[in-house]
Design an enzyme around this catalytic site. Structure first.
Site, short mmCIF file in Angstrom:
data_model
loop_
_atom_site.label_atom_id
_atom_site.label_comp_id
_atom_site.label_asym_id
_atom_site.label_seq_id
_atom_site.Cartn_x
_atom_site.Cartn_y
_atom_site.Cartn_z
N GLY A 138 0.83 -1.20 0.00
CA GLY A 138 0.00 0.00 0.00
C GLY A 138 0.87 1.25 0.00
N ASN A 157 -7.16 4.44 9.30
CA ASN A 157 -6.69 3.22 9.94
C ASN A 157 -6.80 3.25 11.45
OD1 ASN A 157 -4.73 5.23 9.13
ND2 ASN A 157 -3.18 4.01 10.16
N GLN A 203 -7.59 0.65 4.05
CA GLN A 203 -8.41 0.18 5.17
C GLN A 203 -9.87 -0.03 4.80
OE1 GLN A 203 -7.50 -0.99 8.02
NE2 GLN A 203 -5.36 -0.30 8.14
N HIS A 216 -2.26 -7.42 2.62
CA HIS A 216 -2.22 -8.00 3.97
C HIS A 216 -3.28 -7.45 4.91
CE1 HIS A 216 -0.22 -4.70 6.32
NE2 HIS A 216 0.15 -4.33 5.11
N THR A 260 10.34 -8.04 -11.59
CA THR A 260 9.68 -9.29 -11.91
C THR A 260 8.42 -9.44 -11.05
OG1 THR A 260 11.80 -10.24 -12.46
CG2 THR A 260 10.02 -11.79 -11.98
N CYS A 305 3.39 5.20 19.31
CA CYS A 305 4.36 4.58 20.21
C CYS A 305 4.82 3.23 19.70
CB CYS A 305 3.74 4.34 21.58
SG CYS A 305 3.95 5.72 22.67
#
Ligand SMILES: Cc1ncc(COP(=O)(O)O)c(C=O)c1O
Ligand SMILES: Cc1ncc(COP(=O)(O)O)c(C=O)c1O
Ligand code: FES
Ligand code: FES
Lengths: 400, 161, 400
Positions: free
Chosen positions: A72, A157, A185, A207, A243, A331
């Site tokens: 992303g 997000n 998201q 993912h 590739t 954090c």
């Protein structure tokens, strides 16, 4: 090891869908380079193009409009960097002025900062207390002329807030700007159709939707000026060198197929869980403050602050109890600054520091939610008892 | 996952590539009535077409060829050499690369230009026949190649690795 | 389908090593985001850092010097783009002048071309008939002052020629330039040690060494100025944004481990096969012309031209016989330009068009080589019989 392991951090990343795992295992036997002309290459090419077709279809795009990327972040970098292209050859009529928002993902914000050094002008839209941008402010920026790109994320997000992308696109186009949305998201959680949204560019990532890490896709509307970010070969019709990640691409397509089947019912279910969490937390914990928009929000996400309790402590106590969440603050990523997103919604640094993000996923059960509601009140109480900063019903309670 | 891996081109193309028809044996074209040569080695494509013509009917009785070229060039010229047999010179002159590609069941976009060469060489052979037989007035200009074909090829899809 | 399937295109990409497949299957169960603080994230982090350590060790680097990328192309783009960084903040003392060669991979050549639009001066070194650069010419360029980077590939992908990187690095450093080598084709085939080479940057790619596609690594010597190419998160110590491709990273590390075990014996074996091929082809086919350096060359690669026979036809007739090779010429990639590498070695366009690259790999057997030697002569003869261009013992024969 705690007896239970509950994963409430699906906005950070998701486990692979069982069907994706199967697809990856099968795809491991296929190793041709899609650019090769021989049988090995042709097999790989056929699979890549089939995957492209399936990814395109789920967002209402034509397959020629899909460029596979490595993430992303790469997709977002690609779109923004277009506007610093040094030559009018590859990007004719480029207007080096970008309008984006204060709550974008760091890969948009940091790229924008870098582009300033390359002669691009960047403005950042404010958001309201719920994290929504103001169309009036956008129009003002657009009126000042010369804006080449408006880039507004579809869903945030950290707090989950969804923007009105169709209206934003319409406004951008009215003033001759192109429109990009970071849908990393949103895609796979709520319906995403490039034509309903009216966008010229749209970014997704594998993912976040139970697909592999290290693979993403960028939608580029037909006819939109374009210049590759990673330069080199003719791969992806000359739009992205390297590739092709055949394994990743086939895994992404399978993840998308599964979203198509599962998304609607899952959204319903997770929305129910989220309200259970919201009500349970409100009932069992004093002075809990919810962040983000109460309804215009991706269904799996709940962001909540507990004044007097520091986010990282909450995260780690939950971790000890086998529950994985993230802090709204950065954090977790090694910086001590409070979340730029929460600060942009106007909350103070303490509230921003004291927030956690619960992001559910396809495997979340009602038992997980109940366990969370059993465990969390004790943890907050414990932290607050140690805290210099908590006064029950204190100043925060008023603004709840 | 797709279990592809089969020939990327059409069956017809594969057939003509595997067993090309009417390839000229040796280098001697003296038995032919018209010879045309097109393309050059710099571009990686060269085509020679030789025809025998029945003077009376102006029908092509034999068509043989040679090429320095890729699979598409070989197959399209092979099929072209079959198509023109029995045609009059005028009919043959007017065959378009599109018709050849159609006969092959289609060509990939980036290979269309390869089929053009056989076609051009055929026209050059027909013109050669006219010149040899004192009919220079019937010579039709083959469209001049101002730029090298190679430069106009859409070269995205596939890449060297 | 032909009865045999022989893969002689390992420079294009390689099949996954069986151990890599096993590792990937195991790694699929691990899904945390390495940036997350909770147990899922810590597990992923530990695996990524372990992989980093193993990849670093095999090239004599410190693990802090390894940045995981999405491909070899990305690694090369990253290094070159540094020299167009618009701000002295992130890249102090940057000298926007690059010297590279005429035989680099397109991802270096095209990026260089783009950087020219961004104010970078780029020069291209010539190569001799074997594909070697001339240190004298390099020194001349370096003397003209202000060169920030010398980028010379370690081994060429088409002809296999290996450059004298230690000498090139020494010269670059003598004149105050940084040194980059694209080691995508060298790494895993011949020893690569960043200190022996003396380089500041070095690029590798997973899918050339029986690892996954879509993963690579970039070596960046400690203390070398750096600016991220994909910008955003704090991943990779702020050097490359995007959620880490854990599966790819673990697969890459396993591939590297296997190279460590297998490389030396395999090189020996493939060198033998290559000489078998060279001798067999010379004996059985008239006027075969070998391209590249006869000895300073990666052991798996043989590039040969057959005047009068066009490369793509050879490739496809071989494909019908079940043998996968690539053309040295870029024809296979849909472009009709003859190989820029072969042209740079001074061969004419016809010889460049009529070349094929045979690149062997860890599974190549002596039977594969014998089958190739059985099949190839008939194919070349057949093509030459159809050809307008072949005269036996013609002009090319003299320069053999
Ligand atoms: C020498 C060389 N450099 C760079 C690359 C690019 O690597 P990747 O395909 O991983 O982007 C390749 C192969 O494609 C190569 O052979
Ligand atoms: C909104 C948003 N944009 C972009 C990204 C970056 O995606 P990736 O990790 O695939 O680079 C993320 C997640 O990390 C995200 O949440
Ligand atoms: S040519 Fe360099 S960015 Fe477009
Ligand atoms: S800050 Fe933009 S390239 Fe370095």
């Amino acid at each position: 090891m705690p007896s239970r392991q509950i994963y409430f951090d699906n906005n950070a990343t998701t486990p692979l869908h069982p069907e994706v795992k199967k697809e990856l295992v099968a795809a491991m036997e296929m190793y041709g380079n899609p650019s090769s002309m021989h049988a090995f290459g042709r097999e790989a090419r056929a699979n890549v193009e089939d995957a492209r077709h399936r990814v395109a279809a789920f967002m209402g795009a034509d397959e020629s409009e899909i460029v596979f990327t490595g993430s992303g972040s790469e997709g977002n970098n690609t779109v923004l960097s277009l506007f610093a292209c040094g030559t009018s050859q590859c990007f004719p009529g480029m207007k080096p002025k970008i309008v984006t928002t204060k709550i974008e993902h760091p890969c948009v914000l940091e790229t924008s900062q870098c582009l300033v050094h390359r002669g691009v002008d960047v403005s950042y839209l404010d958001v309201d207390a719920y994290g929504k941008i103001d169309l009036g402010q956008l129009e003002e920026y657009l009126k000042s002329d010369g804006v080449g790109l408006v880039s507004v994320m579809m869903a945030n997000n950290e707090i989950g807030t969804i923007q009105d992308i169709p209206a934003i696109s319409a406004l951008a186009h009215q003033y001759g700007a192109l429109m990009h949305t970071d849908a990393v998201q949103a895609f796979g959680k709520i319906p995403v159709d490039v034509n309903e949204l009216g966008v010229d560019f749209l970014t997704i990532s594998g993912h976040k939707i139970y697909g592999p890490k290290g693979i993403g896709a960028l939608y580029v509307r037909k006819g939109t000026p374009y210049c590759p970010f990673i330069r080199g070969g003719h791969q992806e019709r000359g739009r992205r060198a390297g590739t092709e990640n055949t394994l990743g691409i086939m895994g992404l397509a399978m993840a998308v197929d599964m979203r198509k089947i599962e998304m609607a019912a899952e959204a319903e279910r997770l929305r129910g869980f989220r309200e259970m969490l919201r009500e349970g937390i409100s009932a069992r914990i004093d002075d809990a403050l919810f962040n983000g928009h109460p309804t215009d929000s991706i269904p799996n996400t709940l962001n909540v602050s507990f004044p007097g309790a520091e986010g990282e402590s909450i995260l780690l106590y939950l971790d000890l109890a086998g529950i994985a969440v993230s802090t709204g603050s950065a954090c977790a990523s090694g910086s001590l600054d409070p979340s730029h997103v929460l600060l942009a919604t106007g909350v103070d640094a303490e509230r921003a520091h004291g927030s956690i993000r619960i992001s559910m996923g396809r495997s979340t059960t009602v038992e997980d939610v109940e366990y969370m509601l059993d465990v969390l009140p004790g943890i907050i109480e414990r932290i607050r008892n140690m805290s210099t900063a908590y006064i029950k019903g204190g100043p925060h309670a008023a603004i709840r | 996952m797709l279990q592809s891996g089969e020939w990327a081109y059409t069956e017809k193309l594969k057939e003509h590539f595997e067993s090309p028809k009417n390839v000229l044996q040796g280098n001697d074209t003296s038995a032919f009535d018209g010879v045309g040569m097109e393309g050059n080695l710099q571009c990686g494509d060269q085509m020679m077409v030789a025809i025998k013509v029945d003077k009376e009917s102006e029908k092509i009785t034999d068509c043989q060829w040679k090429t320095y070229g890729c699979a598409s060039a070989i197959a399209s010229t092979s099929i072209l050499s079959e198509m023109v047999k029995g045609m009059t010179l005028d009919q043959a002159f007017n065959i378009s690369p599109k018709e050849v590609a159609k006969e092959l069941g289609g060509l990939p976009e980036n290979k269309i230009h390869c089929s053009v060469l056989g076609d051009k060489a055929l026209r050059a052979a027909i013109n050669d026949y006219f010149i040899r037989n004192g009919m220079s007035d019937r010579v039709q200009k083959v469209q001049a190649r101002t730029v090298c074909q190679c430069m106009n090829v859409t070269d995205h899809d596939i890449e060297e690795a």
